[in-house]
Enzyme design. Structure first.
Site, PDB file in Angstrom:
ATOM      1  N   ALA A   1      -4.571   4.867   3.222  1.00  0.00           N
ATOM      2  CA  ALA A   1      -4.207   5.412   4.523  1.00  0.00           C
ATOM      3  C   ALA A   1      -5.342   5.255   5.532  1.00  0.00           C
ATOM      4  O   ALA A   1      -5.099   5.099   6.728  1.00  0.00           O
ATOM      5  CB  ALA A   1      -3.811   6.879   4.392  1.00  0.00           C
TER       6      ALA A   1
ATOM      7  N   ASN B   1      -3.965  17.781   6.427  1.00  0.00           N
ATOM      8  CA  ASN B   1      -4.493  17.777   5.073  1.00  0.00           C
ATOM      9  C   ASN B   1      -5.264  19.032   4.708  1.00  0.00           C
ATOM     10  O   ASN B   1      -5.481  19.310   3.547  1.00  0.00           O
ATOM     11  CB  ASN B   1      -5.383  16.552   4.840  1.00  0.00           C
ATOM     12  CG  ASN B   1      -6.382  16.328   5.960  1.00  0.00           C
ATOM     13  OD1 ASN B   1      -5.981  16.161   7.117  1.00  0.00           O
ATOM     14  ND2 ASN B   1      -7.652  16.344   5.644  1.00  0.00           N
TER      15      ASN B   1
ATOM     16  N   SER C   1      -0.374   6.608   1.888  1.00  0.00           N
ATOM     17  CA  SER C   1      -1.334   6.328   0.831  1.00  0.00           C
ATOM     18  C   SER C   1      -0.670   6.666  -0.498  1.00  0.00           C
ATOM     19  O   SER C   1       0.044   7.669  -0.600  1.00  0.00           O
ATOM     20  CB  SER C   1      -2.580   7.192   1.027  1.00  0.00           C
ATOM     21  OG  SER C   1      -3.546   6.856   0.069  1.00  0.00           O
ATOM     22  N   ALA C   2      -0.903   5.836  -1.516  1.00  0.00           N
ATOM     23  CA  ALA C   2      -0.256   6.092  -2.810  1.00  0.00           C
ATOM     24  C   ALA C   2      -0.830   7.317  -3.512  1.00  0.00           C
ATOM     25  O   ALA C   2      -0.096   8.079  -4.134  1.00  0.00           O
ATOM     26  CB  ALA C   2      -0.391   4.863  -3.704  1.00  0.00           C
ATOM     27  N   HIS C   3      -2.140   7.510  -3.386  1.00  0.00           N
ATOM     28  CA  HIS C   3      -2.786   8.487  -4.269  1.00  0.00           C
ATOM     29  C   HIS C   3      -2.552   9.936  -3.863  1.00  0.00           C
ATOM     30  O   HIS C   3      -2.989  10.850  -4.552  1.00  0.00           O
ATOM     31  CB  HIS C   3      -4.286   8.200  -4.420  1.00  0.00           C
ATOM     32  CG  HIS C   3      -5.136   8.616  -3.260  1.00  0.00           C
ATOM     33  ND1 HIS C   3      -5.791   9.823  -3.207  1.00  0.00           N
ATOM     34  CD2 HIS C   3      -5.444   7.994  -2.104  1.00  0.00           C
ATOM     35  CE1 HIS C   3      -6.478   9.907  -2.078  1.00  0.00           C
ATOM     36  NE2 HIS C   3      -6.283   8.802  -1.393  1.00  0.00           N
TER      37      HIS C   3
ATOM     38  N   THR D   1      -6.141 -11.237  -1.356  1.00  0.00           N
ATOM     39  CA  THR D   1      -5.170 -11.372  -2.432  1.00  0.00           C
ATOM     40  C   THR D   1      -4.482 -10.035  -2.687  1.00  0.00           C
ATOM     41  O   THR D   1      -5.147  -9.011  -2.833  1.00  0.00           O
ATOM     42  CB  THR D   1      -5.882 -11.856  -3.713  1.00  0.00           C
ATOM     43  OG1 THR D   1      -6.585 -13.062  -3.403  1.00  0.00           O
ATOM     44  CG2 THR D   1      -4.891 -12.112  -4.821  1.00  0.00           C
TER      45      THR D   1
ATOM     46  N   CYS E   1     -12.419  14.933   1.855  1.00  0.00           N
ATOM     47  CA  CYS E   1     -13.136  13.797   2.402  1.00  0.00           C
ATOM     48  C   CYS E   1     -14.411  14.222   3.108  1.00  0.00           C
ATOM     49  O   CYS E   1     -15.269  13.415   3.370  1.00  0.00           O
ATOM     50  CB  CYS E   1     -12.245  13.049   3.358  1.00  0.00           C
ATOM     51  SG  CYS E   1     -10.661  12.675   2.607  1.00  0.00           S
TER      52      CYS E   1
HETATM   53  C1  LIG Z   1     -14.643 -18.231  -2.316  1.00  0.00           C
HETATM   54  C2  LIG Z   1     -13.685 -17.118  -2.084  1.00  0.00           C
HETATM   55  N1  LIG Z   1     -13.975 -16.151  -1.191  1.00  0.00           N
HETATM   56  C3  LIG Z   1     -13.148 -15.127  -0.947  1.00  0.00           C
HETATM   57  C4  LIG Z   1     -11.957 -15.011  -1.596  1.00  0.00           C
HETATM   58  C5  LIG Z   1     -11.073 -13.829  -1.265  1.00  0.00           C
HETATM   59  O1  LIG Z   1     -11.117 -12.896  -2.296  1.00  0.00           O
HETATM   60  P1  LIG Z   1     -10.111 -11.646  -2.334  1.00  0.00           P
HETATM   61  O2  LIG Z   1      -8.816 -12.185  -2.790  1.00  0.00           O
HETATM   62  O3  LIG Z   1     -10.717 -10.711  -3.329  1.00  0.00           O
HETATM   63  O4  LIG Z   1     -10.031 -11.054  -0.992  1.00  0.00           O
HETATM   64  C6  LIG Z   1     -11.580 -16.002  -2.534  1.00  0.00           C
HETATM   65  C7  LIG Z   1     -10.291 -15.972  -3.234  1.00  0.00           C
HETATM   66  O5  LIG Z   1      -9.225 -15.889  -2.709  1.00  0.00           O
HETATM   67  C8  LIG Z   1     -12.468 -17.063  -2.780  1.00  0.00           C
HETATM   68  O6  LIG Z   1     -12.158 -18.018  -3.665  1.00  0.00           O
HETATM   69  C1  LIG Z   2      -3.934  12.986   6.320  1.00  0.00           C
HETATM   70  C2  LIG Z   2      -4.739  11.940   5.625  1.00  0.00           C
HETATM   71  N1  LIG Z   2      -4.908  10.742   6.202  1.00  0.00           N
HETATM   72  C3  LIG Z   2      -5.624   9.770   5.614  1.00  0.00           C
HETATM   73  C4  LIG Z   2      -6.231   9.951   4.399  1.00  0.00           C
HETATM   74  C5  LIG Z   2      -7.030   8.839   3.811  1.00  0.00           C
HETATM   75  O1  LIG Z   2      -6.316   8.228   2.768  1.00  0.00           O
HETATM   76  P1  LIG Z   2      -6.996   7.164   1.786  1.00  0.00           P
HETATM   77  O2  LIG Z   2      -7.856   7.922   0.867  1.00  0.00           O
HETATM   78  O3  LIG Z   2      -5.855   6.511   1.098  1.00  0.00           O
HETATM   79  O4  LIG Z   2      -7.768   6.200   2.608  1.00  0.00           O
HETATM   80  C6  LIG Z   2      -6.090  11.211   3.757  1.00  0.00           C
HETATM   81  C7  LIG Z   2      -6.756  11.521   2.481  1.00  0.00           C
HETATM   82  O5  LIG Z   2      -7.930  11.379   2.271  1.00  0.00           O
HETATM   83  C8  LIG Z   2      -5.325  12.207   4.386  1.00  0.00           C
HETATM   84  O6  LIG Z   2      -5.175  13.410   3.832  1.00  0.00           O
END
Ligand SMILES: Cc1ncc(COP(=O)(O)O)c(C=O)c1O
Ligand SMILES: Cc1ncc(COP(=O)(O)O)c(C=O)c1O
Lengths: 123, 389, 389, 123
Positions: B71, B151, B199-201, B239, B324
């Site tokens: 988030a 929050n 946010s998933a968590h 990625t 946070c």
């Molecule tokens: C040389 C290089 N730099 C950066 C990246 C980007 O990495 P990421 O997928 O973790 O963002 C890659 C692969 O996609 C890469 O081969």
């Molecule tokens: C209202 C709100 N917004 C944003 C965030 C940030 O989320 P994240 O930890 O996924 O970056 C949080 C939690 O920390 C939140 O409670």
């Protein structure tokens, strides 16, 4: 974060309370730390001593340890008390050591209170 | 340790763990979703199916969702990205002082860059006034950002009404819904939301993955924060983390399925806890008495130092403000904005409840809380504000 | 399907899957690392221990590492963040045309913002000339970014020599080492590297997590790209993803342990493959004949259309350029910079090998490759460039 | 991405090759697509026809299908050939349909070649 010594003193302060006798306070709630000591002297030695504290666990534990260390000593010891040993025993983090000066201040105030009263008695 | 810090983060649901571990262990789904070979296409399909499912849960279309790292990133991308993209239209923005740091700090950056921000102040219950909000909008305003559920206090803002105002005044509306998903229904169409962060968590999914919804009709583009490769319609390179995305989608689906019962059940527990601790003298509820999400009970107690209060409760996982910012000793800016003194803001505890909370846990928490408050008050000097000397 | 696309991404090592699943399933480690309670502190400790371990693998200190969402974010934060922070010192930057898109596009952004970029061109083998590099540095130069191992060709740049030049000329040196970790030793002190990007998923770790190393003596600060909360020394907000971080650290440890044998073993396999396919008439190796990381064999074949070549190889997971850009039909800019024609760039295949590659897989791949090239050539009209009519 | 029909025609083109007879080409390698057709006519009907192609799988498959559909037809059919039906059968993605015009061009060229030769024969 909190050492075992802090935990012990915070959970089981045996010298918490208020006595009739000499007393000294320092700090305020607005400052986040407020401490008070009171004591009674007998035969030139601190015979009873208690503290009260509004503050973080380190502050509370430091008060407890300060009292523990002062009991049985001459009342003049209060004036010379410095927080170093207690800070070390409790492993108080550096950024918090400033708070212990409130204890130092309160102990001095307590000594002054006692000293004033003693002088009064002589008169 | 009894966990009552579900607003800081939630444990990952077992079903979600299964999905993620399967995905990680799989011979098939590990490929790069950008690869054109069969393995890549399989991973791509799985991610797109997840996007479709998550979109459905908020009444959006799959093409309107961008996967992010959480988030925080969603908030930044929405706010900074939209403000930058529309800077020629206007440089005035509206938000509130009780937003999450990810929102607040995004606006601070924009302020430094020369944007003008109107910082709305909530009333004593934490609620933003619709009149204030509408009055703040000028011809130069391009964006309003107001969170759904706070929050720290759990206070719910009337995002439907705000959405209506923003749409009428032709201003973009961003909602940080990190705390509300799975606790309140979210419908971006009904509430006329243009951008929404998730946010998933916070909903029993993994940390490190989030979503940004961008209304496809209203938002042509936002300026990306990260550059490189054309992923996510050019808005978010890198990625894609298939296991994270599948985990998030499973978690959100479960939370959505549970919407009918879980929030109701949790709010009963939360009210039970308030009943128990509400007997403490000089205790105050922080936030609105009723307009609050199910999971948060935030209270302030007078004449008790916050750090010692929290330390007295150390067998419980609790927070005395937003997780946070719990690193810092600063009293919570959210509580201060409700008019709480430094002491009351600092002497506050956020109990946050969740899927696995039991009545027995709350009994224990309440007992310890009452005992701690009592003991610390007994320990305090009686006099207020005695100077030194 | 036979997987020969390890440069696009790697499967997650089983030991890493175990670590991650344990972490996700744990009652203990799910807490927010920013929380001050015992569960939070436990998660925090686990993350810091992982930081310490990863730092050790590149001869850095733990406080010099920032967790990110991957090498893309690391590259962006390093390049944009450092250039912005030092903009008053100078607005000239140096990089090469064969960098990854995450680097190239970060510089494109800076170019749009008014920075001047010198784009170094490699020789026909993909190697950047040290003379060119040194000549490019001016008094206005604040940053040089050169990758360690190229993701399309596997070509290794002499980062030690470049580091020496940059240090002598007092210019920051950033290295994208996403492809080299676990394939070549990395020592940021020895090579005088100021910033280094890593990604877990190129080294048998999870996708969606990376690291940025920032030399603590040389770099006071970079301007953050994301704002909110004080995580990661204020440089990268957002709740830390403990399972991702522990997974990354385990993966990198394993890769590091394997450094003594694995790269040697894989390069023998790669040479074996080249021996098999090298018999094809008019086949060319892309990149330097010997200065190449162990895992990549990139070849171009004349007179064969690239998409059909890849389709003929469809039972293999392969790439005809960087996976990150394989969505597009554009011929690879990396191969074109080595002087390959559009046709040769497009008619290229990147075989990339890894921990689980076997000789039998390579036999099959070579057989199919030879058969496909032969068949497609037979199918082609003999004449070159016949106009219509 | 590629339909089963493309796969089948790509893997097993039965009309690949070169014939002596009328022929027509279009495109170039530089353009990424180059196709060539050749045919023989007997009794006013296309009796034999083959293609050669340098191009993507869709192009190769489309050539194969084009020939399949044209065999047995009158040679004039080449002039009117449009790629729509083949594109549909093969599920050619929209962004690629442009390439099929090379096939259309090559078939027209082939028809013209045949037509010219036929006229030559008449003279
Ligand atoms: C040389 C290089 N730099 C950066 C990246 C980007 O990495 P990421 O997928 O973790 O963002 C890659 C692969 O996609 C890469 O081969
Ligand atoms: C209202 C709100 N917004 C944003 C965030 C940030 O989320 P994240 O930890 O996924 O970056 C949080 C939690 O920390 C939140 O409670």
């Amino acid at each position: 974060m909190y050492s075992a010594a802090v935990e012990q003193a915070f959970d089981h302060p045996v010298h918490a309370g208020d006595l009739s006798g000499a007393s000294g306070t320092a700090g305020s709630r607005a400052l986040g730390t407020e401490v008070a000591f009171s004591m009674q002297v007998a035969a030139g030695m601190i015979s009873q001593m208690t503290f009260q504290a509004y503050g973080c666990p380190h502050t509370i534990a430091a008060c407890e340890l300060a009292v523990e260390g002062l009991l049985g000593k001459a009342p003049e010891t209060l004036e010379k008390w410095v927080p170093d040993r207690v800070a070390q025993l409790l492993e108080v983090p550096v950024e918090k050591t400033g708070r212990l000066f409130f204890i130092q201040d309160a102990l001095r105030n307590c000594w002054q209170d006692w000293d004033t009263n003693k002088l009064d008695e002589r008169d | 340790m009894i966990y009552l810090d579900y607003a800081a983060t939630t444990p990952v649901d077992e079903n979600v763990v299964d999905v993620m571990c399967q995905c990680l262990g799989s011979q098939e789904l590990f490929a790069n979703t950008a690869s054109s070979h069969a393995a890549g296409r399989k991973a791509h399909k799985a991610v797109e199916a997840a996007r479709d499912r998550v979109a459905g849960l908020i009444n959006a279309a799959a093409r309107e969702l961008i996967w992010t790292s959480g988030a925080t990133e969603s908030d930044n991308l929405a706010i900074i990205g939209a403000a930058h993209f529309r800077r020629l239209r206007g440089k005035h923005l509206v938000t509130s002082v009780t937003e999450h740091k990810a929102v607040v700090d995004s606006f601070h950056l924009l302020e430094k860059e020369g944007f003008t921000i109107t910082w709305l102040h909530p009333d004593e219950f934490g609620v933003i006034s619709l009149q204030d909000l509408e009055a703040a909008i000028t011809d130069e305003t391009t964006l309003v950002s107001i969170m759904h559920v706070n929050n720290e206090t759990g206070v719910i803002q009337d995002i439907g009404a705000i959405g209506e105002i923003c749409r009428r005044r032709d201003v973009l509306f961003h909602v940080d819904a990190a705390q509300s998903f799975g606790r309140l229904p979210i419908d971006v169409r009904r509430d006329q939301i243009d951008m929404l962060s998730l946010s998933a968590h916070k909903a029993y999914g993994p940390k490190g993955v989030g979503v940004l919804f961008l209304d496809s009709e209203r938002i042509r583009r936002v300026e990306p924060l990260l550059h490189g490769g054309g992923h996510e319609r050019g808005l978010r390179p890198g990625t894609l983390a298939t296991h994270q995305i599948l985990g998030m989608s499973r978690a959100l689906e479960i939370a959505h399925q549970n919407l009918a019962q879980e929030p109701q059940h949790i709010s009963v527990l939360r009210d039970y806890l308030w009943q128990l601790v509400g007997v403490i003298p000089s205790i105050q509820l922080n936030g609105h008495p009723s307009r609050r999400a199910c999971h948060i009970l935030n209270v302030s107690v007078a004449d008790v130092e916050g750090e010692s209060l929290l330390y007295g409760m150390r067998n419980f996982a609790l927070s005395s403000g937003s997780a946070c910012i719990s690193d810092s000793a600063e009293p919570s800016y959210v509580l201060k904005s409700l008019g709480r003194s430094d002491q009351l803001a600092q002497g506050s505890i956020r109990f946050s409840l969740g899927r696995y909370t039991t009545r027995a846990e709350l009994d224990q928490a309440a007992d310890t809380f009452i005992a701690t408050v009592t003991r610390l008050r007994d320990l305090s000097p009686n006099q207020q504000s005695v100077g030194s000397g």
